[in-house]
Design a protein around this motif. Structure first.
Motif, PDB file in Angstrom:
ATOM      1  N   GLU A 121      27.135  28.779  72.125  1.00 36.87           N
ATOM      2  CA  GLU A 121      28.419  28.182  71.758  1.00 36.87           C
ATOM      3  C   GLU A 121      29.108  28.969  70.657  1.00 36.87           C
ATOM      4  OE1 GLU A 121      30.211  23.945  70.004  1.00 36.87           O
ATOM      5  OE2 GLU A 121      28.072  24.154  70.438  1.00 36.87           O
ATOM      6  N   ALA A 122      28.341  29.432  69.674  1.00 37.42           N
ATOM      7  CA  ALA A 122      28.938  30.196  68.574  1.00 37.42           C
ATOM      8  C   ALA A 122      29.523  31.511  69.064  1.00 37.42           C
ATOM      9  CB  ALA A 122      27.884  30.452  67.500  1.00 37.42           C
ATOM     10  N   VAL A 123      28.807  32.183  69.966  1.00 38.67           N
ATOM     11  CA  VAL A 123      29.331  33.432  70.524  1.00 38.67           C
ATOM     12  C   VAL A 123      30.593  33.170  71.327  1.00 38.67           C
ATOM     13  CG1 VAL A 123      28.867  35.286  72.172  1.00 38.67           C
ATOM     14  CG2 VAL A 123      27.103  34.621  70.530  1.00 38.67           C
ATOM     15  N   ALA A 124      30.523  32.154  72.194  1.00 45.50           N
ATOM     16  CA  ALA A 124      31.642  31.906  73.115  1.00 45.50           C
ATOM     17  C   ALA A 124      32.876  31.349  72.419  1.00 45.50           C
ATOM     18  CB  ALA A 124      31.174  30.941  74.207  1.00 45.50           C
ATOM     19  N   LYS A 125      32.672  30.421  71.492  1.00 55.78           N
ATOM     20  CA  LYS A 125      33.819  29.707  70.923  1.00 55.78           C
ATOM     21  C   LYS A 125      34.282  30.259  69.576  1.00 55.78           C
ATOM     22  CE  LYS A 125      32.803  25.310  73.240  1.00 55.78           C
ATOM     23  NZ  LYS A 125      32.550  23.863  73.046  1.00 55.78           N
ATOM     24  N   LEU A 182      32.826  33.752  68.001  1.00 55.87           N
ATOM     25  CA  LEU A 182      32.783  35.207  67.834  1.00 55.87           C
ATOM     26  C   LEU A 182      33.744  35.928  68.779  1.00 55.87           C
ATOM     27  CD1 LEU A 182      31.582  37.672  66.462  1.00 55.87           C
ATOM     28  CD2 LEU A 182      29.752  37.653  68.176  1.00 55.87           C
ATOM     29  N   VAL A 183      33.683  35.618  70.078  1.00 53.26           N
ATOM     30  CA  VAL A 183      34.573  36.302  71.029  1.00 53.26           C
ATOM     31  C   VAL A 183      36.040  36.091  70.666  1.00 53.26           C
ATOM     32  CG1 VAL A 183      35.341  36.386  73.435  1.00 53.26           C
ATOM     33  CG2 VAL A 183      32.885  36.356  72.906  1.00 53.26           C
ATOM     34  N   PRO A 184      36.479  34.860  70.385  1.00 52.56           N
ATOM     35  CA  PRO A 184      37.888  34.700  69.957  1.00 52.56           C
ATOM     36  C   PRO A 184      38.210  35.481  68.684  1.00 52.56           C
ATOM     37  CG  PRO A 184      36.977  32.584  70.601  1.00 52.56           C
ATOM     38  CD  PRO A 184      35.826  33.538  70.566  1.00 52.56           C
ATOM     39  N   MET A 185      37.292  35.547  67.740  1.00 48.47           N
ATOM     40  CA  MET A 185      37.534  36.295  66.511  1.00 48.47           C
ATOM     41  C   MET A 185      37.723  37.782  66.804  1.00 48.47           C
ATOM     42  SD  MET A 185      35.085  36.587  63.126  1.00 48.47           S
ATOM     43  CE  MET A 185      34.097  37.985  63.666  1.00 48.47           C
ATOM     44  N   ILE A 186      36.888  38.343  67.675  1.00 51.47           N
ATOM     45  CA  ILE A 186      36.995  39.763  68.030  1.00 51.47           C
ATOM     46  C   ILE A 186      38.286  40.018  68.789  1.00 51.47           C
ATOM     47  CG2 ILE A 186      35.943  41.621  69.399  1.00 51.47           C
ATOM     48  CD1 ILE A 186      34.456  40.980  66.803  1.00 51.47           C
ATOM     49  N   ASP A 187      38.653  39.107  69.706  1.00 48.98           N
ATOM     50  CA  ASP A 187      39.887  39.282  70.476  1.00 48.98           C
ATOM     51  C   ASP A 187      41.114  39.224  69.578  1.00 48.98           C
ATOM     52  OD1 ASP A 187      38.564  39.621  72.853  1.00 48.98           O
ATOM     53  OD2 ASP A 187      38.815  37.553  73.540  1.00 48.98           O
ATOM     54  N   ARG A 188      41.058  38.415  68.524  1.00 45.83           N
ATOM     55  CA  ARG A 188      42.196  38.343  67.596  1.00 45.83           C
ATOM     56  C   ARG A 188      42.294  39.603  66.730  1.00 45.83           C
ATOM     57  NH1 ARG A 188      40.255  33.028  66.856  1.00 45.83           N
ATOM     58  NH2 ARG A 188      39.244  33.674  64.895  1.00 45.83           N
ATOM     59  N   LYS A 189      41.178  40.118  66.326  1.00 44.72           N
ATOM     60  CA  LYS A 189      41.178  41.195  65.336  1.00 44.72           C
ATOM     61  C   LYS A 189      41.355  42.585  65.961  1.00 44.72           C
ATOM     62  CE  LYS A 189      38.540  42.887  61.329  1.00 44.72           C
ATOM     63  NZ  LYS A 189      39.691  42.704  60.414  1.00 44.72           N
ATOM     64  N   TYR A 190      40.910  42.749  67.209  1.00 45.86           N
ATOM     65  CA  TYR A 190      40.916  44.082  67.824  1.00 45.86           C
ATOM     66  C   TYR A 190      41.676  44.063  69.148  1.00 45.86           C
ATOM     67  CZ  TYR A 190      37.287  44.977  64.394  1.00 45.86           C
ATOM     68  OH  TYR A 190      36.595  45.115  63.211  1.00 45.86           O
ATOM     69  N   ARG A 191      42.060  45.243  69.601  1.00 42.21           N
ATOM     70  CA  ARG A 191      42.832  45.389  70.843  1.00 42.21           C
ATOM     71  C   ARG A 191      41.869  45.369  72.036  1.00 42.21           C
ATOM     72  NH1 ARG A 191      44.851  49.677  67.990  1.00 42.21           N
ATOM     73  NH2 ARG A 191      44.189  51.148  69.607  1.00 42.21           N
TER      74      ARG A 191
END
Length: 798
Positions: free
Chosen positions: A651-655, A657-666
């Motif tokens: 859940e932590a990865v899906a909800k 970490l992935v959104p955080m990476i998508d927001r911060k990087y292209r």
């Protein structure tokens, strides 16, 4: 006359004291750890006729960990027949079955070979009291096996069932049946042994794999029980608390050991805790516990420790040890007889090893000197011995046996054990035989070392001979060439300082090994110049002639290097934080392109040991598309990846970490542009996340993926089997010499079964078996294949 009167009063007092515990005969072993809960038989004169061991009878039983209680001619234990959990009584003299009582359907938690009860029944006043893995507390008649009463503490008292099932072994004091229940405000409880009605409860802590004892403290019987956080001293009649001690070791703590008057020993099976010796003193109306000493010389084992004449005998990890009980100092350490479980009989140590062999030695603080042994079971054994009626009773996960003490000349001669790590057809073996017969052994060894100055010596593309030269009292080898974490003594040419081990391997194999010398820390082979990062530290490498060294993780020769960002991932779901390193391909900061993303568990090890940044730099633009790589560090990987925290981690990865990476990087924020992989339990976590959040990842992979049953394996296989076919691609690889333990598990077999399941579900996969072992030194050789399977370089359109 007065002395005679006092003597008889004393004897009467002693008998009354003993009768408060378990009503048993002088030669019985009626419960877990014997009559006095100390792993000691009270018999004397046992070895007057000799020290021979001979199997008296042996019967096929079934899987289970329950030890054997013996009283009134009955030998009673519990087992699973794969359908039901049972209590069974054998005639202690002949091995004939008296009766069996069905507890409930089998508690299925491990692999099918290792289902079965863990608790040991107690025999008292003509009845058997047992505790099933699903929480059934019951009483049956000893003679007939007919049920007297039965309750379920899980349903009636909300006791929390541990993952391996209820384990604690009940004991009896007067008319009170005592059990560590582990329910809310009911750490331990007393029941009316005649009806099963709860009489009292004490403590507020949880219970996992703990069992209580009765011992004498301050000239009174006290009930001593250990729970997840506390050690308690209670009145066994009504549960009144005398004292408590905070140890906070969780499920790692074992049953306490009484060390003479007012002293206790606490040992721990894992988590790095030191063994603690405690003294209990009464001060006014309260008790004070003080630490006598701490030591790492005992513990890291599930075997109980035995106290005898001022010394302790037991295990530290897989070594047998003796420790001075007053100081905590080590008397001796021995690799013989091997990892197992020990009790004391008439001043002698009786040990059954996990291989099912039984060994006898004098309990001496000077050294371990074996007197006799017999291969009684020949199968995996996880249960300590019992002793009664002049017999040693042992059981494995398959059989039960009784062993007679006989004169030495009546011992059955054991078959000669074949020498391990010895290849008689090899030229090296013929050289060893020549040296062993020669008078000039050292000269011949010196000539060999002159001609072969580096280890290993490879012969005929299939034999690898590892050798060591130097003084050593004890030299063992471990690694991919043997069962996982299994130490095997190196062969030794007597009269020299030359040690060796020989292995037959595939011509293109690459495996790791290391030495342990004189019980010290692991070390690499001083004669082998090639050192690689192993899973448990630096290792030495055996590379067979046809193995080709990969170059993809070498330092890049071109100037285009990616960069690593360092982030702090503070997870609200996991309630902790960790480092995340993000690899950005060359040119990222100057461009506007969006990139596919690969997430990697145990990111620190994949960066440092597997050199994955070099691999990305070398492959991008040559065999893979430019990608962003997210290396997730794993400070809590043991609980989070495959065990109790696995779903929260997913859940932590899906909800988060992935959104955080998508927001911060292209990133390309689409399923087909995301992949997730890892090694061992990191591979498990990747699979679990991908199947639970099926719209998030398009590709998932694992290297030597952890699938151990009883440690999350059932759950991930069920998740895959029960799910609809997803839009997922797979990369899975494993080694020919992957992690394994005989009769317990095989990563190779587990991963082969996984890909069969995936094929049955209609999935396609790439990867497969490679002639290597377990760990980053093997996995890094194939990280190019992982990335090429996920993001292959697109062909240029003409």
């Amino acid at each position: 006359m007065v002395n005679f009167l006092y003597r008889n009063i004393f004897i009467l007092f002693l008998l009354l004291s003993l009768s408060s515990l378990v009503h048993s005969g002088p030669n019985d072993w009626p419960q877990w750890r014997g009559q006095n809960h100390d792993s000691k038989a009270i018999d004397s004169g046992v070895f007057e006729k000799g020290h021979g061991l001979k199997v008296s009878w042996k019967k096929t039983l079934g899987s289970g960990y329950s030890s054997i209680s013996i009283a009134d001619g009955h030998a009673v234990t519990m087992f699973s027949d794969s359908t039901f959990d049972n209590v069974i009584s054998f005639n202690a003299e002949t091995g004939a079955e008296n009766w069996r009582y069905q507890i409930d359907s089998t508690h299925q938690v491990n692999s099918p070979s290792y289902w079965g009860p863990l608790s040991t029944p107690v025999i008292n006043d003509g009845n058997v009291y047992g505790f099933g893995p699903k929480g059934q507390l019951f009483s049956v008649d000893l003679k007939s096996g007919k049920e007297n009463w039965k309750i379920n503490i899980a349903s009636e008292y909300d006791a929390v069932r541990p993952s391996w099932g209820f384990t604690t072994s009940p004991i009896v004091y007067d008319d009170v049946l005592i059990l560590e229940t582990g329910a809310e405000s009911k750490t331990i409880s007393g029941f009316d042994k005649k009806a099963g009605k709860m009489l009292w409860s004490a403590g507020t802590d949880t219970v996992v794999y703990h069992s209580p004892i009765i011992t004498n403290i301050d000239d009174k019987d006290q009930l001593v029980c250990v729970s997840s956080k506390y050690l308690y001293g209670l009145n066994p009649k009504d549960g009144t608390k005398y004292w408590e001690y905070f140890h906070n070791s969780g499920s790692a703590s074992l049953s306490p050991v009484a060390m003479g008057a007012n002293r206790l020993l606490l040992t721990y099976a894992f988590n790095g805790r030191q063994t603690e010796a405690l003294e209990i003193k009464k001060e006014g109306n309260s008790y004070k516990l003080s630490e006598l000493w701490k030591s790492r010389e005992a513990g890291r084992t599930w075997s109980s420790t035995v106290y005898h004449e001022g010394n302790l005998y037991g295990y530290t990890a897989r070594f047998t040890v003796s420790i001075n009980a007053e100081t905590g100092k080590l008397n001796w350490k021995s690799r013989i007889p091997g990892d197992g479980f020990m009790v004391l009989v008439d001043g002698h140590l009786v040990t059954v090893t996990k291989a099912g062999t039984v060994h006898l030695a004098k309990a001496s603080p000077d050294s371990y000197e074996e007197l006799a042994s017999v291969d009684a079971l020949g199968s995996l054994t996880w249960t300590p011995p019992s002793f009664a009626y002049g017999k040693i009773f042992v059981r494995s996960l398959r059989d039960i046996a009784a062993i007679d003490i006989v004169p030495t000349d009546q011992m059955v001669t054991e078959k000669k054990v074949e020498q391990q790590m010895w290849l008689p057809r090899s030229g090296f073996a013929k050289w060893v035989e020549t040296v062993e017969k020669a008078d000039n052994k050292e000269q011949l060894v010196a000539e060999f070392l002159s001609n072969h100055n580096a280890s290993p010596y490879i012969e005929d593309k299939k034999y690898a001979h590892v050798f060591y030269y130097g003084e050593a009292k004890d030299l063992v080898i471990r690694g991919d060439v043997l069962d996982t974490q299994m130490d095997v003594a190196m062969n030794h040419i007597k009269g020299t300082d030359f040690y060796y081990a020989s292995f037959e391997l595939k011509s293109d194999a690459r495996v790791d090994y290391m030495f342990t010398k004189d019980f010290g820390p692991g070390m690499t082979d001083p004669l082998n110049p090639v050192v690689v990062p192993g899973y448990f530290g630096d290792m030495s490498q055996i590379a067979m002639p046809d193995w080709k060294k990969p170059t993809h993780f070498d330092e890049p020769m071109h100037a285009k290097r990616g960069s690593l960002d360092s982030l702090n991932f503070d997870s609200k779901v996991l309630e902790n934080s960790r480092t995340v390193k993000v690899y950005l391909p060359a040119g990222y900061k100057k461009g506007s392109q969006r990139y596919a993303t690969v997430y990697v568990n145990n990111g620190q090890e994949y960066i440092e040991d597997a050199k994955s940044q070099n691999t990305l730099d070398n492959l991008i633009g040559k065999s893979i598309e430019p990608v962003i790589a997210v290396f997730i560090y794993g400070p809590h990987d043991f609980p989070e990846y495959a065990r109790t925290g696995r779903d929260k981690y997913a859940e932590a990865v899906a909800k988060e970490l992935v959104p955080m990476i998508d927001r911060k990087y292209r990133t390309i924020a689409k399923q087909k542009a995301r992949a997730f992989f890892g090694g061992d339990e990191g591979g498990y976590a990747a699979l679990n996340t991908a199947f639970q959040y099926s719209d998030l990842f398009g590709m998932v992979g694992g290297q030597s993926t952890h699938l151990l049953l009883g440690h999350g394996g059932e759950e991930i296989l069920k998740l895959i089997k029960d799910s609809d076919k997803l839009n997922l691609g797979f990369y899975l690889d494993w080694g020919s010499y992957d992690a394994r333990r005989q009769d317990q598990y095989s990563y190779k077999t587990n991963n082969e079964d996984l890909v069969k399941l995936l094929e049955e579900k209609g999935y396609t996969w790439t990867g497969g078996e490679y002639p290597e072992g377990f760990g980053y030194s093997s996995w890094r050789n194939r990280t190019d294949k992982v990335l090429e399977a996920f993001f292959p370089l697109k062909k240029t359109q003409k």
